[in-house]
Design an enzyme around this catalytic site. Sequence first.
Site, mmCIF file in Angstrom:
data_model
loop_
_atom_site.group_PDB
_atom_site.id
_atom_site.type_symbol
_atom_site.label_atom_id
_atom_site.label_comp_id
_atom_site.label_asym_id
_atom_site.label_seq_id
_atom_site.Cartn_x
_atom_site.Cartn_y
_atom_site.Cartn_z
ATOM 1 N N GLY A 289 -2.391 3.740 3.424
ATOM 2 C CA GLY A 289 -3.415 3.531 2.412
ATOM 3 C C GLY A 289 -4.585 2.691 2.894
ATOM 4 N N THR B 96 0.836 -1.188 0.000
ATOM 5 C CA THR B 96 0.000 0.000 0.000
ATOM 6 C C THR B 96 0.878 1.246 0.000
ATOM 7 O OG1 THR B 96 -0.101 0.416 2.396
ATOM 8 C CG2 THR B 96 -1.618 -1.236 1.485
ATOM 9 N N ASP B 97 0.281 2.376 -0.269
ATOM 10 C CA ASP B 97 0.950 3.638 -0.007
ATOM 11 C C ASP B 97 0.806 3.941 1.482
ATOM 12 O OD1 ASP B 97 2.274 6.053 -0.340
ATOM 13 O OD2 ASP B 97 1.143 6.608 -2.127
ATOM 14 N N PHE B 98 1.452 4.994 1.931
ATOM 15 C CA PHE B 98 1.530 5.366 3.340
ATOM 16 C C PHE B 98 0.120 5.506 3.931
ATOM 17 C CE2 PHE B 98 2.700 7.765 7.056
ATOM 18 C CZ PHE B 98 4.050 7.530 7.279
#
Length: 784
Positions: free
Chosen positions: A297, A293-295
């Site tokens: 997310g 995931t992104d930060f």
Amino acid sequence: MKKRILFIAFSLSTLMAIAMPGKNSLKSTPQEMDKFVTELMKKMTIEEKIGQLNLPVTGEITTGQARNSGVARQIEQGLVGGVLNLKGVDKIREVQKLAVENSRLGIPLLFGMDVVHGYETIFPIPLGLSCSWNLAAIQESARIAAVEASADGICWTFSPMVDISRDPRWGRVSEGNGEDPFLGGAIARAMVLGYQGANNEQQLQRDDEIMACVKHFALYGAGEAGRDYNTVDMSRNRMFNEYLYPYQAAVEAGAGSVMASFNEVDGIPATANHWLMTDVLRRQWNFNGFVVTDFTGISEMVAHGIGDLQTVSARALNAGVDMDMVSEGFIGTLKQSLVQGKISMETLNTACRRILEAKYKLGLFDNPYKYCDLKRPTRDIFTKAHRKAARRIAAESFVLLKNEPFNKIDKNGTTTHSLSPLLPLKKEGTVAVIGPLGNTRSNMPGTWSVAARLNDYPSLYEGLKEMLAGKVNVIHAKGSNLINDAAYEERATMFGRSLNRDQRTNQEMLDEALKVANNADVIVAALGESSEMSGESSCRTNLNLPDVQRTLLEALLKTGKPVILTLFTGRPLTLTWEHKNVPAILNVWFGGSEAAYAIGDVLFGDVNPSGKLTMTFPKNVGQIPLFYNHKNTGRPLQNGKWFEKFRSNYLDVDNDALYPFGYGLSYTTFQYGDIVLNTPTMKQNETITATIQVTNSGKYDGAEVVQLYIRDLVGSITRPVRELKGFKKIFLKAGESKTVSFKITADLLRFYDYDLKQVTEPGEFDIFIGGSSQATKTARLTLK
């Protein structure tokens, strides 16, 4: 081959005696990897498997204090798969030691960082780098970044960012490669090969190769209103034909990981989108790495409104996401979801296996300290060779937007007409560097240069003064603050990139600048954006030069001295007034650690600029989104016209760009001959050749980006007015001619039809070749 070890209660000395790092590791077979991972997973508890999916941020760990952090305790319990943004090989070695010596199974960690356009040797921001159109140079930049990052303990980079965007209001256009999927795909491939290794069959075997993470999957650059993290809504036909190809190209180049984007796709956040992560990425494109995931997310999907943390965590895992960055949704809820039947053991095992396989491919089970050689940083980081390459590549990224003769007007009103363009400058006299970006070291690298040595790179003023010492007298004045609004300037100069706001009045700064300008022969106006006015969460609705900078520029022009606008920016700006009034404009983006020297190389003619825009510059924000490969309408405006009633146009401005895609001037000129096709007709399984003669018709040696565009005149669905399908960068001496050839196959004519099937439809195609997307040389091809 080298024996692989399952780390169960081995001491550090034993481990190092068994497996010492080398420049190359022996590549094992998929069967050997599968057997190793299977045996390891048999020994893992459910908690340890979930732990492999957990990617926390370390915070400010200092050497000797790693054991005291909360993350360290999780590592010792086997509840962490990797950590991000920990800098320093000594710190990383200490944290890795916790994992391999203190946890039950001794499974090594991944160490990731946003190494986006260089590590400590910084290259131009990606949008600028793309304007070089030099794939070898782009790959070289990633290669050097990998060498430096790996020397400091990093084995995983959150790059390349390959999001297509046609909206310069969005700050993260600075991190991407512009508006075109064909060019974006080529750059994506070059970056992956630079990070992971040029040989697909032997990637990640060396200790100076790191794993790439393609981001942001998918469509992140198409957010509504040009606002970060915002909703994306488009047809799947548009996705496949205009946005998805760069991600696919990176996957085909072997990228080891993919990052999910923040935005929703078809009403479902990408991080929980099974169609995107499984149907497209894995089944259609055969991706065999892992998805992170992104930060935060996962936890952000709660705000999206699709469930609580347990629900969205389960949805992400079931969609095909393997690692949770920072949210702690997986480690906090997946065991409960497993008990409740919301996820299956098979799905959990699959995600865990993918993380372990990534570590295996990196060689961390052979040697967890593969990237922890304490001697490498001094030898491999910020070296003279790396800095030399960064200077050369930076100069190649700059785009000369305007270069006209300067007509001097004396005090009596007499005009002296020049026949030569203002640039390049002669190495003589006095040059005044004036503007808020003229003497700021920390802004030179550009946004998302997290490992940069912000105070070790020369400012433009310092760099010019150093390289021109004894030849040119270089003087300086700030002239104005970045923006009149102090609060706005603070928002635009975060992360240590302050311009040290001047507390004098605007008039006092302007008066000082004019005094300096009057003592100069030439003015280099260092204006534009600060580095943090673009990048993540740095969106703008007004793309003009900031207010006080425009006032300064107007005053400098009124001095009657020649003015070169040296434009710092992370995005296309609206420069209609500047284009009309300033004789020379050189767009230098943010050129990295060696930018000051590279700018001097171009301004004074040691390097002939060759950059070409990869994103359209609009005349005003009302035209946005504005891009070259648009569709026609049923009522298109005729070429060369501004306004015609009941046509697709505006009342107040024409449809044309200020500077179109592919545009960029040189100190020399290039002439194009006619396009010659070896045959005007082609069958589906045939290849034809399009050739054109290009001549350097000017006085300077120089490089030209020769661009091939194709228009499908009739299709089963509407097709763009033209699409980039090839490019070659050639170097020509003054007066020299070369014949440039492009191979055209049915693949170049292929697109996704209404049913999302790739088709190549018979019919007529127009071929365009030239120096920009407005190329006029054309030939007609018929596909049988």
